[in-house]
Design a protein around this motif. Structure first.
Motif, short mmCIF file in Angstrom:
data_model
loop_
_atom_site.label_atom_id
_atom_site.label_comp_id
_atom_site.label_asym_id
_atom_site.label_seq_id
_atom_site.Cartn_x
_atom_site.Cartn_y
_atom_site.Cartn_z
N LEU A 189 0.83 -1.21 0.00
CA LEU A 189 0.00 0.00 0.00
C LEU A 189 0.86 1.26 0.00
O LEU A 189 0.54 2.22 -0.69
CB LEU A 189 -0.93 0.00 1.22
N SER A 190 1.94 1.25 0.78
CA SER A 190 2.82 2.42 0.83
C SER A 190 4.19 2.05 1.39
O SER A 190 4.37 0.98 1.96
CB SER A 190 2.19 3.54 1.67
N VAL A 191 5.12 2.99 1.23
CA VAL A 191 6.48 2.84 1.75
C VAL A 191 6.62 3.77 2.95
O VAL A 191 6.32 4.96 2.85
CB VAL A 191 7.53 3.24 0.68
N LEU A 192 7.08 3.25 4.09
CA LEU A 192 7.29 4.07 5.28
C LEU A 192 8.72 4.61 5.35
O LEU A 192 8.93 5.75 5.72
CB LEU A 192 6.96 3.28 6.55
N ASP A 193 9.70 3.76 5.04
CA ASP A 193 11.08 4.21 4.94
C ASP A 193 11.89 3.20 4.16
O ASP A 193 11.46 2.07 3.93
CB ASP A 193 11.71 4.51 6.31
N VAL A 194 13.08 3.65 3.73
CA VAL A 194 13.95 2.83 2.89
C VAL A 194 15.39 3.00 3.37
O VAL A 194 15.81 4.11 3.71
CB VAL A 194 13.87 3.26 1.40
N SER A 195 16.13 1.91 3.38
CA SER A 195 17.57 1.97 3.60
C SER A 195 18.21 1.19 2.46
O SER A 195 17.52 0.59 1.64
CB SER A 195 17.95 1.37 4.96
N GLU A 196 19.53 1.18 2.42
CA GLU A 196 20.21 0.42 1.38
C GLU A 196 20.03 -1.09 1.58
O GLU A 196 20.16 -1.85 0.64
CB GLU A 196 21.69 0.76 1.36
N THR A 197 19.69 -1.49 2.80
CA THR A 197 19.58 -2.92 3.12
C THR A 197 18.16 -3.42 3.30
O THR A 197 17.95 -4.63 3.44
CB THR A 197 20.38 -3.26 4.39
N GLY A 198 17.15 -2.53 3.31
CA GLY A 198 15.78 -2.98 3.52
C GLY A 198 14.78 -1.86 3.46
O GLY A 198 15.12 -0.72 3.11
N ALA A 199 13.54 -2.18 3.79
CA ALA A 199 12.47 -1.19 3.75
C ALA A 199 11.39 -1.56 4.75
O ALA A 199 11.29 -2.71 5.19
CB ALA A 199 11.86 -1.11 2.34
N ARG A 200 10.60 -0.56 5.08
CA ARG A 200 9.43 -0.76 5.94
C ARG A 200 8.23 -0.37 5.08
O ARG A 200 8.17 0.73 4.54
CB ARG A 200 9.56 0.13 7.17
N LEU A 201 7.28 -1.31 4.94
CA LEU A 201 6.13 -1.13 4.06
C LEU A 201 4.83 -1.31 4.82
O LEU A 201 4.78 -2.00 5.82
CB LEU A 201 6.16 -2.17 2.92
N VAL A 202 3.76 -0.73 4.26
CA VAL A 202 2.40 -1.02 4.71
C VAL A 202 1.82 -1.93 3.64
O VAL A 202 1.87 -1.62 2.44
CB VAL A 202 1.56 0.26 4.86
N VAL A 203 1.27 -3.08 4.08
CA VAL A 203 0.73 -4.06 3.14
C VAL A 203 -0.70 -4.43 3.49
O VAL A 203 -1.17 -4.14 4.60
CB VAL A 203 1.62 -5.34 3.09
N LYS A 204 -1.39 -5.09 2.57
CA LYS A 204 -2.81 -5.44 2.71
C LYS A 204 -3.07 -6.67 3.56
O LYS A 204 -4.17 -6.87 4.03
CB LYS A 204 -3.42 -5.69 1.33
N GLU A 205 -2.06 -7.54 3.70
CA GLU A 205 -2.29 -8.78 4.44
C GLU A 205 -1.09 -9.15 5.29
O GLU A 205 0.02 -8.70 5.04
CB GLU A 205 -2.65 -9.92 3.49
N SER A 206 -1.35 -9.97 6.28
CA SER A 206 -0.31 -10.41 7.21
C SER A 206 0.68 -11.34 6.52
O SER A 206 0.27 -12.21 5.74
CB SER A 206 -0.97 -11.12 8.39
N LEU A 207 1.96 -11.16 6.83
CA LEU A 207 3.00 -12.04 6.32
C LEU A 207 3.82 -12.54 7.52
O LEU A 207 4.24 -11.73 8.35
CB LEU A 207 3.93 -11.30 5.36
N ALA A 208 4.03 -13.81 7.59
CA ALA A 208 4.85 -14.36 8.68
C ALA A 208 6.31 -14.00 8.45
O ALA A 208 6.75 -13.92 7.31
CB ALA A 208 4.69 -15.87 8.72
N PRO A 209 7.07 -13.78 9.50
CA PRO A 209 8.51 -13.55 9.34
C PRO A 209 9.18 -14.76 8.73
O PRO A 209 8.85 -15.90 9.04
CB PRO A 209 9.00 -13.32 10.78
N GLY A 210 10.12 -14.52 7.82
CA GLY A 210 10.89 -15.60 7.22
C GLY A 210 10.74 -15.77 5.72
O GLY A 210 11.74 -15.92 5.03
#
Length: 112
Positions: free
Chosen positions: A36-57
């Motif tokens: 849905l959107s991007v909250l922040d970005v680094s060279e190694t990863g990102a924090r996103l808002v998504v529509k459904e739950s995703l398990a870690p891994g």
């Protein structure tokens, strides 16, 4: 009293307004976009808002787009965490399998 240290490998930055994300389940780029959107970005990863739950891994494919980039920055990524939001969406943190180049990162993020 112990202070917590920042253990991040690279600096997080807020995205430019033009930055958009596509997040597909699995590493093969198949399926529908759940971003849905991007909250922040680094060279190694990102924090996103998504529509459904995703398990870690599990792996996802993340494509970050901006009018400043000639083509989207696509990366395979691993879901590190997932948190439910009050509005029925989810926040996730992903770690890229291959780092973003510094020029791509600058094109996607807002200046401080």
């Amino acid at each position: 009293m112990q202070t917590s240290r920042n253990r991040r490998v690279s600096r997080r930055q807020k995205p430019k307004r033009s930055t958009k994300a596509v997040c597909l389940k699995g590493a093969f780029g198949l399926g529908r976009n759940i971003a849905l959107s991007v909250l922040d970005v680094s060279e190694t990863g990102a924090r996103l808002v998504v529509k459904e739950s995703l398990a870690p891994g599990p792996e996802v494919e993340v494509s970050l787009e901006s009018i400043q980039l000639p083509r989207p920055a696509k990366r395979a990524a691993t879901v590190g965490w997932c948190v439910a939001a009050e509005n029925g969406t989810y926040g996730i943190g992903v770690r890229f399998a291959k780092m973003l180049g510094f020029a791509d990162w600058q094109s996607l993020t807002a200046s401080s």
